[in-house]
Scaffold this motif. Structure first.
Motif, PDB file in Angstrom:
ATOM      1  N   TYR A  81       0.835  -1.202   0.000  1.00  0.00           N
ATOM      2  CA  TYR A  81       0.000   0.000   0.000  1.00  0.00           C
ATOM      3  C   TYR A  81       0.871   1.253   0.000  1.00  0.00           C
ATOM      4  CZ  TYR A  81      -3.641  -3.334   1.117  1.00  0.00           C
ATOM      5  OH  TYR A  81      -4.494  -4.404   1.087  1.00  0.00           O
ATOM      6  N   GLU A  82       1.912   1.259   0.831  1.00  0.00           N
ATOM      7  CA  GLU A  82       2.844   2.392   0.867  1.00  0.00           C
ATOM      8  C   GLU A  82       3.542   2.550  -0.479  1.00  0.00           C
ATOM      9  OE1 GLU A  82       3.584   4.667   3.192  1.00  0.00           O
ATOM     10  OE2 GLU A  82       2.168   3.861   4.650  1.00  0.00           O
ATOM     11  N   LEU A  83       3.927   1.433  -1.062  1.00  0.00           N
ATOM     12  CA  LEU A  83       4.621   1.432  -2.346  1.00  0.00           C
ATOM     13  C   LEU A  83       3.739   2.022  -3.441  1.00  0.00           C
ATOM     14  CD1 LEU A  83       7.227   0.557  -3.767  1.00  0.00           C
ATOM     15  CD2 LEU A  83       6.208  -1.698  -4.056  1.00  0.00           C
ATOM     16  N   LEU A  84       2.500   1.609  -3.484  1.00  0.00           N
ATOM     17  CA  LEU A  84       1.571   2.133  -4.479  1.00  0.00           C
ATOM     18  C   LEU A  84       1.350   3.631  -4.285  1.00  0.00           C
ATOM     19  CD1 LEU A  84      -0.327   1.670  -6.837  1.00  0.00           C
ATOM     20  CD2 LEU A  84      -2.080   0.979  -5.198  1.00  0.00           C
ATOM     21  N   ALA A  86       3.371   5.776  -2.837  1.00  0.00           N
ATOM     22  CA  ALA A  86       4.613   6.473  -3.195  1.00  0.00           C
ATOM     23  C   ALA A  86       4.783   6.552  -4.704  1.00  0.00           C
ATOM     24  CB  ALA A  86       5.806   5.771  -2.554  1.00  0.00           C
ATOM     25  N   ALA A  87       4.424   5.492  -5.418  1.00  0.00           N
ATOM     26  CA  ALA A  87       4.532   5.495  -6.886  1.00  0.00           C
ATOM     27  C   ALA A  87       3.610   6.545  -7.492  1.00  0.00           C
ATOM     28  CB  ALA A  87       4.207   4.117  -7.439  1.00  0.00           C
ATOM     29  N   VAL A  88       2.419   6.678  -6.950  1.00  0.00           N
ATOM     30  CA  VAL A  88       1.483   7.690  -7.442  1.00  0.00           C
ATOM     31  C   VAL A  88       2.058   9.081  -7.183  1.00  0.00           C
ATOM     32  CG1 VAL A  88      -0.803   8.722  -7.078  1.00  0.00           C
ATOM     33  CG2 VAL A  88      -0.554   6.227  -7.252  1.00  0.00           C
ATOM     34  N   LYS A  89       2.598   9.305  -5.989  1.00  0.00           N
ATOM     35  CA  LYS A  89       3.198  10.601  -5.659  1.00  0.00           C
ATOM     36  C   LYS A  89       4.408  10.896  -6.527  1.00  0.00           C
ATOM     37  CE  LYS A  89       1.712  10.942  -0.883  1.00  0.00           C
ATOM     38  NZ  LYS A  89       2.127  10.905   0.542  1.00  0.00           N
ATOM     39  N   ALA A  90       5.139   9.862  -6.925  1.00  0.00           N
ATOM     40  CA  ALA A  90       6.314  10.045  -7.775  1.00  0.00           C
ATOM     41  C   ALA A  90       5.911  10.365  -9.208  1.00  0.00           C
ATOM     42  CB  ALA A  90       7.189   8.793  -7.745  1.00  0.00           C
ATOM     43  N   GLY A  91       4.598  10.260  -9.488  1.00  0.00           N
ATOM     44  CA  GLY A  91       4.104  10.585 -10.816  1.00  0.00           C
ATOM     45  C   GLY A  91       4.290   9.484 -11.825  1.00  0.00           C
ATOM     46  N   GLN A  92       4.501   8.287 -11.339  1.00  0.00           N
ATOM     47  CA  GLN A  92       4.782   7.187 -12.240  1.00  0.00           C
ATOM     48  C   GLN A  92       3.526   6.443 -12.670  1.00  0.00           C
ATOM     49  OE1 GLN A  92       7.904   8.763 -12.219  1.00  0.00           O
ATOM     50  NE2 GLN A  92       8.132   6.884 -13.339  1.00  0.00           N
ATOM     51  N   PHE A  93       2.485   6.472 -11.850  1.00  0.00           N
ATOM     52  CA  PHE A  93       1.300   5.678 -12.167  1.00  0.00           C
ATOM     53  C   PHE A  93       0.039   6.469 -11.904  1.00  0.00           C
ATOM     54  CE2 PHE A  93       4.744   2.906 -10.914  1.00  0.00           C
ATOM     55  CZ  PHE A  93       4.840   2.082 -12.017  1.00  0.00           C
TER      56      PHE A  93
END
Length: 93
Positions: A81-84, A86-93
């Protein structure tokens, strides 16, 4: 990587599509290390990060990542959940 990661990493580095070479960013928690054969591989990027904590450090380490293969298991699997997030915040997904 742990036991499962050490089995998956070689598969991720295989050349299965002609002309396409993957680069794999391996996330290593503090105190963990990667086998020398991988640290010398130019297609392996080691990201030292306490990914279990999530946060801004994880977001920064995820910038530029095209895909995520998470093989965390056991009690630490809540990191997905944290990984997902963080990925959204990184603008990747």
């Amino acid at each position: 990587t742990g036991m499962l990661g050490s089995m998956v990493l070689p598969a991720l580095l295989e050349d299965i599509v002609a002309g396409y070479k993957t680069t794999v960013r391996v996330f290593m928690r503090p105190g963990k290390s990667l086998r020398a054969e991988y640290t010398r591989n130019p297609r392996v990027q080691v990201a030292n990060c306490d990914y279990l904590k999530g946060g801004d450090e994880l977001v920064e380490k995820l910038r530029g990542v095209d895909a995520i293969v998470s093989i965390v298991s056991g009690p630490a699997d809540v990191i997905h959940y944290e990984l997902l997030e963080a990925a959204v915040k990184a603008g990747q997904f």
